[in-house]
Design an enzyme around this catalytic site. Sequence first.
Site, PDB file in Angstrom:
ATOM      1  N   GLY A   1       0.823  -1.212   0.000  1.00  0.00           N
ATOM      2  CA  GLY A   1       0.000   0.000   0.000  1.00  0.00           C
ATOM      3  C   GLY A   1       0.846   1.245   0.000  1.00  0.00           C
TER       4      GLY A   1
ATOM      5  N   GLY B   1       2.248   4.505   2.217  1.00  0.00           N
ATOM      6  CA  GLY B   1       2.481   5.125   3.518  1.00  0.00           C
ATOM      7  C   GLY B   1       2.829   6.577   3.320  1.00  0.00           C
ATOM      8  N   SER B   2       3.250   7.254   4.395  1.00  0.00           N
ATOM      9  CA  SER B   2       3.656   8.643   4.229  1.00  0.00           C
ATOM     10  C   SER B   2       4.925   8.663   3.385  1.00  0.00           C
ATOM     11  CB  SER B   2       3.903   9.285   5.592  1.00  0.00           C
ATOM     12  OG  SER B   2       4.928   8.618   6.272  1.00  0.00           O
TER      13      SER B   2
ATOM     14  N   VAL C   1       4.867   1.008  -0.004  1.00  0.00           N
ATOM     15  CA  VAL C   1       5.395  -0.011   0.907  1.00  0.00           C
ATOM     16  C   VAL C   1       5.229  -1.384   0.269  1.00  0.00           C
ATOM     17  CG1 VAL C   1       5.305  -0.974   3.239  1.00  0.00           C
ATOM     18  CG2 VAL C   1       4.752   1.436   2.869  1.00  0.00           C
TER      19      VAL C   1
ATOM     20  N   ASP D   1       1.112  11.424  15.240  1.00  0.00           N
ATOM     21  CA  ASP D   1       0.118  10.982  14.249  1.00  0.00           C
ATOM     22  C   ASP D   1      -0.473   9.635  14.667  1.00  0.00           C
ATOM     23  OD1 ASP D   1      -1.437  11.383  12.029  1.00  0.00           O
ATOM     24  OD2 ASP D   1       0.024  10.616  10.595  1.00  0.00           O
TER      25      ASP D   1
END
Length: 493
Positions: A33, A35-36, A40, A145
């Site tokens: 997926g 990520g920031s 990934v 976060d």
Amino acid sequence: MEQPAPKSKLKKLSEDSLTKQPEEVFDVLEKLGEGSYGSVFKAIHKESGQVVAIKQVPVESDLQEIIKEISIMQQCDSHYVVKYYGSYFKNTDLWIVMEYCGAGSVSDIIRLRNKTLTEDEIATILRSTLKGLEYLHFMRKIHRDIKAGNILLNTEGHAKLADFGVAGQLTDTMAKRNTVIGTPFWMAPEVIQEIGYNCVADIWSLGITSIEMAEGKPPYADIHPMRAIFMIPTNPPPTFRKPELWTDEFTDFVKKCLVKNPEQRATATQLLQHPFIKNAKPVSILRDLITEAMDIKAKRHEELQRELEEEDENSEEDELDSHTMVKTNSESAGTMRAASTMSEGAQTMIEHNSTMLESDLGTMVINSDDEEEEEEEDGTMKRNATSPQGPRPSFMDYFDKQDSKNKPHDNCNQNLHEQYHISKNVFPDNWKVPPDGDFDFLKNLSFEELQMRLKALDPMMEREIEDLRQRYNAKRQPILDAMDAKKRRQQNF
């Protein structure tokens, strides 16, 4: 002699491994997926056979923030924090090798099962999360976060804190921070107000995350994020929509997290002694829901592969028939979406868009191909400002993304724009808030005039928010252009 799979965990990549090309050290298996700052992937470390996660970050991304993330992970050594093994530069990407958590994030599990969590499941996850926060706060680090999307589970059910893209460290010279950072709905009031904050800002976010796990979405998730930013500091602390569904212990735990005055808010160490956490069950109770979520994910992946193969066959037939290539929108056609159902109480069904909301705000979403395509099209890789003024609020990426999504649909949104322009013209100048804050004149207005003013308040605020956002972007864009120009010049040398 065949080498057995090691029981000891990979601690760190060897110097020899770090001098090789990453493809020589790892077999990349699949994309997990977004990520920031990057994508990934799941991979296998060839030498040990251990599964790892690799975050691939384009070097055009904010390197200062990425280096900060690596630095924080390098300093952490806790069972409750995702481990860092090493990093590589490969072409235009930085490869960050991290611990793999096979069950994904808590928000992934909620989305895949289309169910919220029970109190027992929440308590068990919160216990591990609090131990991770206690460790970070002892190290004088703030995560900044905390949300369900940044709490990862391994296949045994152990929860670990992840995604340090906006984490910060407290130092003696900078004991408190005054930058707005994080995801709007989870932000503590003192963070929004920029009055300085410390480690207990994470505790507020944990309280919001508790409600998110119980109800499927955080408070204020149904309203515009900018309006939430105004409401969080001014309104009383949020509570459950149906408090009668939850025990007194859980309600009290959330209440102690969501204290508006940070000086009176409980710490992670104190909350670990709370009865709701002290009575939490072992991680084994999470195995069934993890197995269910992983089975659903595997079935959806198989269905997607089958649909893609069928579409490939159809496109080949179309090409043979018409001698032209027919492009198929395989990603949008093959992506599974949860049905829209109820969102109340423990073990109830939730709307898919409530959990998908988080993906727009920085939460990793497993195999969400259609959203990944949108992010690639509008280029909104998370970026925080690197100027001395402090990082850019992460929640502004949400508004940028919404703008870019709306651009292809200008015709569809024409009525909305017309309504906005009309609303700008219907408010007389004397309706604006008096600069001196003197509202005595309201006493002289009729009841009907007061009603009209009250009805006009929300549209007026939306207009002010839009004006504020436009001014922000007008100031920000020249800075980004100048930064890009400098980067291009550096690359030419």
